[in-house]
Design a protein around this motif. Structure first.
Motif, mmCIF file in Angstrom:
data_model
loop_
_atom_site.group_PDB
_atom_site.id
_atom_site.type_symbol
_atom_site.label_atom_id
_atom_site.label_comp_id
_atom_site.label_asym_id
_atom_site.label_seq_id
_atom_site.Cartn_x
_atom_site.Cartn_y
_atom_site.Cartn_z
ATOM 1 N N THR A 191 9.590 -0.013 -2.029
ATOM 2 C CA THR A 191 10.397 0.173 -0.943
ATOM 3 C C THR A 191 10.441 1.511 -0.412
ATOM 4 O O THR A 191 10.422 2.487 -1.552
ATOM 5 C CB THR A 191 11.870 -0.283 -1.413
ATOM 6 N N LEU A 192 10.071 1.682 0.669
ATOM 7 C CA LEU A 192 10.150 3.202 1.284
ATOM 8 C C LEU A 192 11.589 3.555 1.593
ATOM 9 O O LEU A 192 12.518 2.697 2.122
ATOM 10 C CB LEU A 192 9.740 3.236 2.647
ATOM 11 N N VAL A 193 12.039 4.768 1.372
ATOM 12 C CA VAL A 193 13.330 5.334 1.359
ATOM 13 C C VAL A 193 13.071 6.666 2.244
ATOM 14 O O VAL A 193 12.426 7.680 2.055
ATOM 15 C CB VAL A 193 13.879 5.592 0.230
ATOM 16 N N ALA A 194 14.134 6.474 3.384
ATOM 17 C CA ALA A 194 14.191 7.703 4.256
ATOM 18 C C ALA A 194 15.730 8.265 4.163
ATOM 19 O O ALA A 194 16.576 7.507 4.213
ATOM 20 C CB ALA A 194 13.962 7.486 5.676
ATOM 21 N N GLU A 195 15.682 9.632 3.891
ATOM 22 C CA GLU A 195 17.066 10.217 3.873
ATOM 23 C C GLU A 195 17.198 11.458 4.796
ATOM 24 O O GLU A 195 16.540 12.422 4.551
ATOM 25 C CB GLU A 195 17.295 10.874 2.408
ATOM 26 N N ASP A 196 17.656 11.162 5.781
ATOM 27 C CA ASP A 196 17.979 11.805 6.995
ATOM 28 C C ASP A 196 16.457 12.847 7.364
ATOM 29 O O ASP A 196 16.558 13.866 7.498
ATOM 30 C CB ASP A 196 19.014 12.920 6.498
ATOM 31 N N LEU A 213 6.586 5.745 13.488
ATOM 32 C CA LEU A 213 5.398 6.501 12.640
ATOM 33 C C LEU A 213 5.615 7.551 11.745
ATOM 34 O O LEU A 213 6.197 8.670 12.370
ATOM 35 C CB LEU A 213 4.227 6.717 13.295
ATOM 36 N N VAL A 214 5.880 7.613 10.519
ATOM 37 C CA VAL A 214 6.563 8.548 9.631
ATOM 38 C C VAL A 214 5.563 9.190 8.450
ATOM 39 O O VAL A 214 4.658 8.312 7.856
ATOM 40 C CB VAL A 214 7.645 8.093 8.852
ATOM 41 N N PRO A 215 5.207 10.338 8.500
ATOM 42 C CA PRO A 215 4.144 10.964 7.195
ATOM 43 C C PRO A 215 5.021 10.424 6.115
ATOM 44 O O PRO A 215 6.223 10.259 5.499
ATOM 45 C CB PRO A 215 4.332 12.438 7.343
ATOM 46 N N ALA A 216 4.158 9.743 5.233
ATOM 47 C CA ALA A 216 4.570 9.341 3.717
ATOM 48 C C ALA A 216 5.108 10.373 3.055
ATOM 49 O O ALA A 216 6.021 9.928 2.151
ATOM 50 C CB ALA A 216 3.218 8.472 3.263
ATOM 51 N N SER A 217 4.820 11.641 3.069
ATOM 52 C CA SER A 217 5.381 12.719 2.386
ATOM 53 C C SER A 217 6.751 12.938 2.679
ATOM 54 O O SER A 217 7.395 13.455 1.991
ATOM 55 C CB SER A 217 4.535 14.093 2.619
ATOM 56 N N ASP A 218 7.226 12.408 3.701
ATOM 57 C CA ASP A 218 8.677 12.538 4.177
ATOM 58 C C ASP A 218 9.591 11.596 3.518
ATOM 59 O O ASP A 218 10.776 11.381 3.799
ATOM 60 C CB ASP A 218 8.810 12.500 5.522
ATOM 61 N N LEU A 219 8.976 10.459 2.815
ATOM 62 C CA LEU A 219 9.641 9.372 2.232
ATOM 63 C C LEU A 219 9.649 9.310 0.688
ATOM 64 O O LEU A 219 8.510 9.885 0.185
ATOM 65 C CB LEU A 219 9.086 8.042 2.803
ATOM 66 N N SER A 220 10.503 8.523 0.012
ATOM 67 C CA SER A 220 10.253 8.368 -1.142
ATOM 68 C C SER A 220 10.102 6.851 -1.296
ATOM 69 O O SER A 220 10.159 6.077 -0.557
ATOM 70 C CB SER A 220 11.464 8.660 -2.047
ATOM 71 N N ILE A 221 9.664 6.446 -2.722
ATOM 72 C CA ILE A 221 9.277 5.278 -2.973
ATOM 73 C C ILE A 221 9.982 4.719 -4.134
ATOM 74 O O ILE A 221 10.123 5.387 -4.906
ATOM 75 C CB ILE A 221 7.672 4.817 -3.094
ATOM 76 N N GLU A 222 10.544 3.600 -3.862
ATOM 77 C CA GLU A 222 11.316 2.876 -5.140
ATOM 78 C C GLU A 222 10.389 1.673 -5.371
ATOM 79 O O GLU A 222 10.076 0.739 -4.834
ATOM 80 C CB GLU A 222 12.853 2.274 -4.615
ATOM 81 N N GLY A 272 0.812 -1.086 -0.071
ATOM 82 C CA GLY A 272 -0.079 0.045 -0.080
ATOM 83 C C GLY A 272 0.812 1.271 -0.065
ATOM 84 O O GLY A 272 0.349 2.535 0.160
ATOM 85 N N SER A 273 1.949 1.064 -0.234
ATOM 86 C CA SER A 273 2.871 2.351 -0.052
ATOM 87 C C SER A 273 2.599 3.483 -0.961
ATOM 88 O O SER A 273 2.601 4.848 -0.476
ATOM 89 C CB SER A 273 4.369 1.868 -0.637
ATOM 90 N N GLU A 274 2.000 3.318 -2.289
ATOM 91 C CA GLU A 274 1.899 4.462 -2.825
ATOM 92 C C GLU A 274 0.614 5.087 -2.679
ATOM 93 O O GLU A 274 0.185 6.302 -3.281
ATOM 94 C CB GLU A 274 1.859 4.127 -4.445
ATOM 95 N N LEU A 275 -0.480 4.458 -1.894
ATOM 96 C CA LEU A 275 -1.577 5.087 -1.367
ATOM 97 C C LEU A 275 -1.550 5.637 -0.024
ATOM 98 O O LEU A 275 -2.487 6.328 0.448
ATOM 99 C CB LEU A 275 -2.575 3.909 -1.418
ATOM 100 N N ALA A 276 -0.543 5.704 0.705
ATOM 101 C CA ALA A 276 -0.324 5.740 2.045
ATOM 102 C C ALA A 276 -0.302 7.108 2.455
ATOM 103 O O ALA A 276 0.807 7.726 1.690
ATOM 104 C CB ALA A 276 0.767 4.869 2.674
#
Length: 376
Positions: free
Chosen positions: A187-192, A163-172, A138-142
């Motif tokens: 895949t969810l990606v967090a950069e700092d 718990l992280v806002p999806a807007s703070d993450l990118s998706i591969e 559900g990554s792209e809907l979350a």
């Protein structure tokens, strides 16, 4: 309420079915399917009533997502895992995180514990996290993602649900699989990324952060859509068996004229409904567990074996149905092949791993402890 939610799910099924091929092709639930589920209120299935949801129990979760799986297993999978995540997270996160998570009862939440080089560093006021988390259905809907963050520098590693806002993450877009391709399990990606401490659950040393009883919701949410998909395959094959399809090079005018053809079909029915009854029994047992109560490991392993057996029964039923239908069921435009692939993948979720469960079942029975499963 159960009947009302089931009726809403049934009304959404034609839309999910009509968009199932597109969902698979685009690697995420089709917008029309998402809208049908949202309009039916099913993204709020397990949200507490005081937050605008239906506060559904696990039996209802199973019945509703099985119904949705009848139309599209991928969409049902996303709905089910979103619902189980909301049910799981409520008791373990802070009030601030709970309020944020449930501010929109129809929001989608994804989750992943499959970290790839991920870690978090404590900083004033919270965590800074970086890394990748795979298979976040559900990554792209979350709107929100719950990720398990290992704290850097801790020995042994401390893992914090965050718990992280999806807007703070990118998706591969890494989930390109033979089955359940439309689940957006990327895949969810967090950069700092900075996460305030109110959205992080730190261990307190008094026991597991996530009690083993609570993870059954995820197992039930994964299995129910597979039962629904098996039922969808049943309907495709039933139409062929009762229609003008004749067994090749026989005197029969249709498959249904063959006594063993009818027996083969009813065996598939029996296995499918046995899988559903096993799953509902487990849901009923878990619904009866008082919040905070611990269940003996002997009971937990018995219930896990029940669900693993139900997963196997779905695959067995599917094989019988495929044999009855024949090779044309594998044509690209036949939904039977999609149901088959979805069930083959979904019933092999780690929650149902049969050889590990069998090993732990024997360990528990003969008191050769501890068990080898860390999630038991």
């Amino acid at each position: 309420m159960n009947d009302r939610l089931l009726d809403a799910a049934r009304k959404a099924v034609p839309t999910l079915s009509a968009n199932a091929a597109r969902t698979e092709r685009e690697l995420r639930p089709a917008p029309e399917s998402v809208a049908a589920v949202r309009d039916a209120g099913l993204f709020a299935l397990t949200v507490p009533s005081d937050a605008g949801g239906h506060d559904a129990d696990l039996r209802t979760l199973v019945e509703v997502t099985a119904e949705l799986g009848h139309g599209c297993a991928s969409t049902a999978w996303v709905v089910g895992l979103c619902a189980s995540a909301k049910k799981l997270l409520g008791p373990i996160v802070s009030d601030t995180a709970r309020d944020a998570l449930l501010a929109d009862p129809d929001a989608v939440v994804c989750a992943s514990s499959v970290s790839r080089g991920a870690g978090g560093e404590r900083v004033p006021g919270g965590l800074r996290i970086s890394g990748r988390w795979a298979m976040a259905s559900g990554s792209e809907l979350a709107s929100w993602a719950m990720v398990m963050v290992p704290l850097t520098g801790d020995t042994p590693p401390t893992v914090c649900p965050t718990l992280v806002p999806a807007s703070d993450l990118s998706i591969e877009r890494t989930w390109k699989a033979a089955g359940l391709a439309g689940t957006s399990s990327h895949t969810l990606v967090a950069e700092d990324v900075f996460v305030p401490e109110t959205l992080v659950t730190f261990p307190n040393g008094s026991g597991p952060l996530i009690p083993p009883e609570t993870v059954f919701g995820g197992g039930l949410a994964a299995l129910a859509p597979m039962i629904g998909a098996t039922r969808g395959a049943r309907d495709v094959v039933a139409a062929a068996v009762a229609g003008k399809r004749a067994p090749y090079a026989t005197t029969y005018a249709r498959v249904a004229d063959s006594p063993l053809g009818r027996h083969w079909f009813t065996e598939a029915l029996r296995r499918t409904e046995s899988a559903m009854q096993r799953t509902l029994r487990v849901a009923d047992v878990m619904d009866a567990v008082r919040p905070g109560a611990a269940m003996p490991v002997e009971e937990r392993i018995g219930l896990r074996v029940e669900l693993s057996t139900a997963a196997r029964e779905c695959r067995e039923a599917m094989e019988l149905l495929l044999d009855l239908h024949g090779a044309s069921g594998f044509a690209d435009d036949n939904p039977l092949q999609r149901f088959w692939r979805d069930v083959a993948v979904g019933t092999r979720h780690p929650f149902f791993t049969p050889y590990i469960l069998a090993e732990d079942h024997g360990r528990v029975f003969f008191d050769v402890m501890p068990t080898v499963s860390l999630a038991l």
